[in-house]
Design an enzyme around this catalytic site. Sequence first.
Site, mmCIF file in Angstrom:
data_model
loop_
_atom_site.group_PDB
_atom_site.id
_atom_site.type_symbol
_atom_site.label_atom_id
_atom_site.label_comp_id
_atom_site.label_asym_id
_atom_site.label_seq_id
_atom_site.Cartn_x
_atom_site.Cartn_y
_atom_site.Cartn_z
ATOM 1 N N LYS A 1 7.843 12.329 -5.295
ATOM 2 C CA LYS A 1 6.662 12.694 -6.081
ATOM 3 C C LYS A 1 6.806 14.049 -6.770
ATOM 4 O O LYS A 1 6.268 14.260 -7.858
ATOM 5 C CB LYS A 1 5.414 12.654 -5.209
ATOM 6 C CG LYS A 1 5.027 11.245 -4.773
ATOM 7 C CD LYS A 1 3.734 11.224 -3.993
ATOM 8 C CE LYS A 1 3.380 9.813 -3.547
ATOM 9 N NZ LYS A 1 2.092 9.756 -2.826
ATOM 10 N N SER B 1 7.023 -1.545 0.754
ATOM 11 C CA SER B 1 5.887 -1.227 -0.106
ATOM 12 C C SER B 1 5.042 -2.453 -0.432
ATOM 13 O O SER B 1 5.562 -3.510 -0.810
ATOM 14 C CB SER B 1 6.382 -0.591 -1.412
ATOM 15 O OG SER B 1 5.292 -0.382 -2.294
ATOM 16 N N LEU B 2 3.730 -2.277 -0.329
ATOM 17 C CA LEU B 2 2.785 -3.336 -0.686
ATOM 18 C C LEU B 2 2.354 -3.263 -2.150
ATOM 19 O O LEU B 2 1.586 -4.105 -2.609
ATOM 20 C CB LEU B 2 1.539 -3.236 0.195
ATOM 21 C CG LEU B 2 1.695 -3.562 1.675
ATOM 22 C CD1 LEU B 2 0.390 -3.284 2.407
ATOM 23 C CD2 LEU B 2 2.130 -4.990 1.882
#
EC number: 1.1.1.25
Length: 274
Positions: free
Chosen positions: A66, A15-16
């Site tokens: 999510k 993840s960035l």
Amino acid sequence: MINRYTVIGQPIAHSLSPVVHQLFGELTQRKIHYTRTEASPETFADTVIDWQKSGARGCNVTAPFKELAVEVSDRLSPNALRAGSVNTIHMHRDGSRVGHNTDGLGLVADIQSNLRRPLEGQRILLLGAGGAARGVMAPLLATKPALLHVANRTASKAELLSSLFEDLGAVSGSGFEELEGWDKFDIVINATTVSMNGGLPPLPEDIISHQSLAYDMTYSTRDTLFMGWCKARGASASNGLGMLVEQAAEAFLIWEGVRPKTRMAFPRLRELIS
């Protein structure tokens, strides 16, 4: 005081988000600390609650959690309620957790502001009928396209998804094979993961033109197969890096009360990625 945030997913090492949010902190002169947290479906809820108990202010949620994030939220924003998924949780001082979904806002901001492609009056094709597609439906329809058509390998899923949003505008759904013979689309958005896994959605050759924009919601250091396929047919193409940055800016606004100037983050972010 340093406000603490994290992104929760599985896997999460790629993840960035920490890089993006730390840049936002510098740009807005906010003292924040942002980390990555791995969880499993069994431990997700406890991970969120424990993070809040540690004094943290919020978290981002990525695949595959999510929908689970909806259940751990005490209240939902209108976007999250409509999407049926949460990618941002704001942890309030009273102990409550409010779930938001900034994915669609990020997508629309990237296409309209960064790529300078208006969506109003356009024919948009959305590939896929899963959570990623559902999360962007309402914001896309809010731009008043001429048509938003959802195409999916299983036609019934696309038809069901489109029916859930038919009160918001001109929307329809079908299987991929039913796209044969359709007029060309102005914008084609890939909300599937097949091109990252070595495949392509089975699209008709003439579904796009040299005036079309192909947008892959995944972000990568190189063109995805979907982007390459569209470029070979004359379309312009973009990956989801801009969407990542813009949806992160919306999350930062929720947490910190200020929206970073994302155009100032892109040069440094591209340099770090390369």
